[in-house]
Design a protein around this motif. Structure first.
Motif, PDB file in Angstrom:
ATOM      1  N   GLU A   1       7.605  10.772  -3.818  1.00 41.74           N
ATOM      2  CA  GLU A   1       6.265  10.352  -4.231  1.00 41.74           C
ATOM      3  C   GLU A   1       6.267   8.910  -4.726  1.00 41.74           C
ATOM      4  OE1 GLU A   1       3.747  11.549  -7.939  1.00 41.74           O
ATOM      5  OE2 GLU A   1       3.289  12.951  -6.316  1.00 41.74           O
ATOM      6  N   ILE A   2       5.309   8.139  -4.206  1.00 44.58           N
ATOM      7  CA  ILE A   2       5.078   6.766  -4.631  1.00 44.58           C
ATOM      8  C   ILE A   2       3.693   6.732  -5.279  1.00 44.58           C
ATOM      9  CG2 ILE A   2       4.872   4.350  -3.923  1.00 44.58           C
ATOM     10  CD1 ILE A   2       7.655   5.573  -3.375  1.00 44.58           C
ATOM     11  N   THR A   3       3.599   6.135  -6.447  1.00 44.79           N
ATOM     12  CA  THR A   3       2.321   6.034  -7.150  1.00 44.79           C
ATOM     13  C   THR A   3       1.853   4.593  -7.119  1.00 44.79           C
ATOM     14  OG1 THR A   3       3.018   7.843  -8.588  1.00 44.79           O
ATOM     15  CG2 THR A   3       1.118   6.545  -9.314  1.00 44.79           C
ATOM     16  N   PHE A   4       0.556   4.411  -6.872  1.00 49.48           N
ATOM     17  CA  PHE A   4      -0.045   3.077  -6.781  1.00 49.48           C
ATOM     18  C   PHE A   4      -0.934   2.831  -7.992  1.00 49.48           C
ATOM     19  CE2 PHE A   4       0.922   4.495  -2.518  1.00 49.48           C
ATOM     20  CZ  PHE A   4       1.545   3.387  -1.965  1.00 49.48           C
ATOM     21  N   PHE A   5      -0.828   1.619  -8.537  1.00 51.01           N
ATOM     22  CA  PHE A   5      -1.570   1.214  -9.726  1.00 51.01           C
ATOM     23  C   PHE A   5      -2.228  -0.132  -9.507  1.00 51.01           C
ATOM     24  CE2 PHE A   5       1.939   3.821 -11.136  1.00 51.01           C
ATOM     25  CZ  PHE A   5       1.405   4.608 -12.132  1.00 51.01           C
ATOM     26  N   SER A   6      -3.351  -0.365 -10.189  1.00 48.88           N
ATOM     27  CA  SER A   6      -3.904  -1.710 -10.276  1.00 48.88           C
ATOM     28  C   SER A   6      -2.964  -2.498 -11.183  1.00 48.88           C
ATOM     29  CB  SER A   6      -5.310  -1.664 -10.875  1.00 48.88           C
ATOM     30  OG  SER A   6      -5.734  -2.973 -11.147  1.00 48.88           O
ATOM     31  N   THR A   7      -2.498  -3.643 -10.725  1.00 54.40           N
ATOM     32  CA  THR A   7      -1.502  -4.393 -11.489  1.00 54.40           C
ATOM     33  C   THR A   7      -2.014  -4.829 -12.858  1.00 54.40           C
ATOM     34  OG1 THR A   7      -0.454  -5.153  -9.462  1.00 54.40           O
ATOM     35  CG2 THR A   7       0.022  -6.410 -11.449  1.00 54.40           C
ATOM     36  N   ALA A   8      -3.202  -5.400 -12.919  1.00 51.92           N
ATOM     37  CA  ALA A   8      -3.706  -5.940 -14.185  1.00 51.92           C
ATOM     38  C   ALA A   8      -4.075  -4.847 -15.183  1.00 51.92           C
ATOM     39  CB  ALA A   8      -4.903  -6.850 -13.944  1.00 51.92           C
ATOM     40  N   SER A   9      -4.836  -3.857 -14.732  1.00 51.12           N
ATOM     41  CA  SER A   9      -5.324  -2.836 -15.669  1.00 51.12           C
ATOM     42  C   SER A   9      -4.306  -1.728 -15.901  1.00 51.12           C
ATOM     43  CB  SER A   9      -6.627  -2.223 -15.148  1.00 51.12           C
ATOM     44  OG  SER A   9      -6.368  -1.395 -14.024  1.00 51.12           O
ATOM     45  N   GLY A  10      -3.377  -1.555 -14.968  1.00 54.43           N
ATOM     46  CA  GLY A  10      -2.413  -0.467 -15.081  1.00 54.43           C
ATOM     47  C   GLY A  10      -2.994   0.890 -14.719  1.00 54.43           C
ATOM     48  N   GLN A  11      -4.257   0.919 -14.273  1.00 52.20           N
ATOM     49  CA  GLN A  11      -4.880   2.192 -13.927  1.00 52.20           C
ATOM     50  C   GLN A  11      -4.312   2.739 -12.626  1.00 52.20           C
ATOM     51  OE1 GLN A  11      -9.102   0.781 -14.481  1.00 52.20           O
ATOM     52  NE2 GLN A  11      -9.242   2.832 -15.372  1.00 52.20           N
ATOM     53  N   ARG A  12      -4.056   4.037 -12.626  1.00 51.40           N
ATOM     54  CA  ARG A  12      -3.525   4.714 -11.450  1.00 51.40           C
ATOM     55  C   ARG A  12      -4.622   4.827 -10.394  1.00 51.40           C
ATOM     56  NH1 ARG A  12      -3.240   9.883  -9.354  1.00 51.40           N
ATOM     57  NH2 ARG A  12      -1.216  10.505  -8.511  1.00 51.40           N
ATOM     58  N   VAL A  13      -4.291   4.436  -9.157  1.00 49.64           N
ATOM     59  CA  VAL A  13      -5.222   4.572  -8.047  1.00 49.64           C
ATOM     60  C   VAL A  13      -4.970   5.887  -7.317  1.00 49.64           C
ATOM     61  CG1 VAL A  13      -5.992   3.561  -5.864  1.00 49.64           C
ATOM     62  CG2 VAL A  13      -5.436   2.069  -7.789  1.00 49.64           C
ATOM     63  N   GLY A  14      -3.708   6.260  -7.170  1.00 49.60           N
ATOM     64  CA  GLY A  14      -3.358   7.499  -6.491  1.00 49.60           C
ATOM     65  C   GLY A  14      -1.899   7.492  -6.101  1.00 49.60           C
ATOM     66  N   SER A  15      -1.478   8.517  -5.387  1.00 48.00           N
ATOM     67  CA  SER A  15      -0.086   8.598  -4.959  1.00 48.00           C
ATOM     68  C   SER A  15      -0.015   9.169  -3.544  1.00 48.00           C
ATOM     69  CB  SER A  15       0.739   9.435  -5.927  1.00 48.00           C
ATOM     70  OG  SER A  15       0.247  10.750  -5.975  1.00 48.00           O
ATOM     71  N   ALA A  16       1.131   8.936  -2.909  1.00 46.90           N
ATOM     72  CA  ALA A  16       1.373   9.427  -1.554  1.00 46.90           C
ATOM     73  C   ALA A  16       2.869   9.699  -1.409  1.00 46.90           C
ATOM     74  CB  ALA A  16       0.909   8.405  -0.523  1.00 46.90           C
ATOM     75  N   THR A  17       3.215  10.543  -0.452  1.00 47.74           N
ATOM     76  CA  THR A  17       4.602  10.912  -0.201  1.00 47.74           C
ATOM     77  C   THR A  17       5.140  10.138   0.990  1.00 47.74           C
ATOM     78  OG1 THR A  17       4.158  13.129  -1.068  1.00 47.74           O
ATOM     79  CG2 THR A  17       6.127  12.871   0.287  1.00 47.74           C
ATOM     80  N   THR A  18       6.395   9.708   0.893  1.00 46.17           N
ATOM     81  CA  THR A  18       6.995   8.960   1.998  1.00 46.17           C
ATOM     82  C   THR A  18       7.199   9.865   3.216  1.00 46.17           C
ATOM     83  OG1 THR A  18       9.220   9.368   1.106  1.00 46.17           O
ATOM     84  CG2 THR A  18       8.169   7.285   0.505  1.00 46.17           C
ATOM     85  N   ASP A  19       6.951   9.274   4.395  1.00 42.43           N
ATOM     86  CA  ASP A  19       7.089  10.005   5.657  1.00 42.43           C
ATOM     87  C   ASP A  19       8.496   9.801   6.240  1.00 42.43           C
ATOM     88  OD1 ASP A  19       7.097   7.442   6.790  1.00 42.43           O
ATOM     89  OD2 ASP A  19       5.075   7.611   7.608  1.00 42.43           O
ATOM     90  N   GLN A  20       8.693  10.161   7.491  1.00 47.34           N
ATOM     91  CA  GLN A  20       9.996  10.058   8.149  1.00 47.34           C
ATOM     92  C   GLN A  20      10.512   8.620   8.233  1.00 47.34           C
ATOM     93  OE1 GLN A  20      12.003  12.610   9.005  1.00 47.34           O
ATOM     94  NE2 GLN A  20      10.454  13.930   8.095  1.00 47.34           N
ATOM     95  N   SER A  21       9.607   7.647   8.115  1.00 48.04           N
ATOM     96  CA  SER A  21       9.984   6.231   8.137  1.00 48.04           C
ATOM     97  C   SER A  21      10.132   5.662   6.729  1.00 48.04           C
ATOM     98  CB  SER A  21       8.937   5.421   8.909  1.00 48.04           C
ATOM     99  OG  SER A  21       8.857   5.881  10.242  1.00 48.04           O
ATOM    100  N   GLY A  22       9.970   6.520   5.718  1.00 49.23           N
ATOM    101  CA  GLY A  22      10.056   6.059   4.338  1.00 49.23           C
ATOM    102  C   GLY A  22       8.787   5.387   3.847  1.00 49.23           C
ATOM    103  N   ILE A  23       7.693   5.533   4.595  1.00 50.38           N
ATOM    104  CA  ILE A  23       6.434   4.858   4.268  1.00 50.38           C
ATOM    105  C   ILE A  23       5.468   5.825   3.589  1.00 50.38           C
ATOM    106  CG2 ILE A  23       4.428   3.637   5.208  1.00 50.38           C
ATOM    107  CD1 ILE A  23       6.261   2.738   7.516  1.00 50.38           C
ATOM    108  N   ALA A  24       4.898   5.379   2.475  1.00 48.76           N
ATOM    109  CA  ALA A  24       3.834   6.121   1.788  1.00 48.76           C
ATOM    110  C   ALA A  24       2.538   5.351   1.984  1.00 48.76           C
ATOM    111  CB  ALA A  24       4.160   6.244   0.308  1.00 48.76           C
ATOM    112  N   ARG A  25       1.504   6.032   2.478  1.00 53.07           N
ATOM    113  CA  ARG A  25       0.198   5.391   2.718  1.00 53.07           C
ATOM    114  C   ARG A  25      -0.872   6.116   1.919  1.00 53.07           C
ATOM    115  NH1 ARG A  25       2.624   5.617   7.816  1.00 53.07           N
ATOM    116  NH2 ARG A  25       2.955   3.585   8.770  1.00 53.07           N
ATOM    117  N   LEU A  26      -1.767   5.324   1.339  1.00 54.27           N
ATOM    118  CA  LEU A  26      -2.851   5.893   0.548  1.00 54.27           C
ATOM    119  C   LEU A  26      -4.133   5.133   0.826  1.00 54.27           C
ATOM    120  CD1 LEU A  26      -3.845   7.688  -1.911  1.00 54.27           C
ATOM    121  CD2 LEU A  26      -3.350   5.682  -3.302  1.00 54.27           C
TER     122      LEU A  26
END
Length: 113
Positions: A45-70
């Motif tokens: 699981e990779i979690t994505f955040f707004s850099t300045a505010s630190g607020q969580r945008v969401g998360s996604a799981t890495t696929d067979q290529s190691g890529i997480a897309r949200l």
């Protein structure tokens, strides 16, 4: 006997935002998780955040290529998240686990209308 956690590489690509008439603002986030040899790390699981505010945008799981897309969907209706993400970009974070070390990476933004 203790085993050391393996180092990882986490990279992100530029976050793209979409502004459509009479529709919520959305953003596409992507991060790639690989081991020290550059091999994809799957199912983490990779979690994505707004850099300045630190607020969580969401998360996604890495696929067979190691890529997480949200796609943030309507989460970018919050004006604080919109402003801070557009101004400073987003961060992706892998918390680590029993095998791998934690890692964090940053990406800028690009907005399309």
């Amino acid at each position: 006997m203790t085993s050391e956690k393996q180092p990882v590489h986490l990279t992100t690509r530029t976050v793209t935002g979409h502004v459509l008439l009479n529709a919520p603002i959305s953003g596409d986030f992507e991060a790639t998780l690989t081991d020290a040899d550059g091999k994809p790390i799957v199912g983490r699981e990779i979690t994505f955040f707004s850099t300045a505010s630190g607020q969580r945008v969401g998360s996604a799981t890495t696929d067979q290529s190691g890529i997480a897309r949200l796609n943030s969907g309507s989460k970018l209706l919050d004006p604080v998240i919109v402003a801070s993400t557009l101004a400073t970009g987003a961060s992706a974070r892998f918390e680590g686990d029993d095998t791998y070390q934690s890692a964090e990476a940053h990406a800028g933004t690009a907005v399309g209308v």
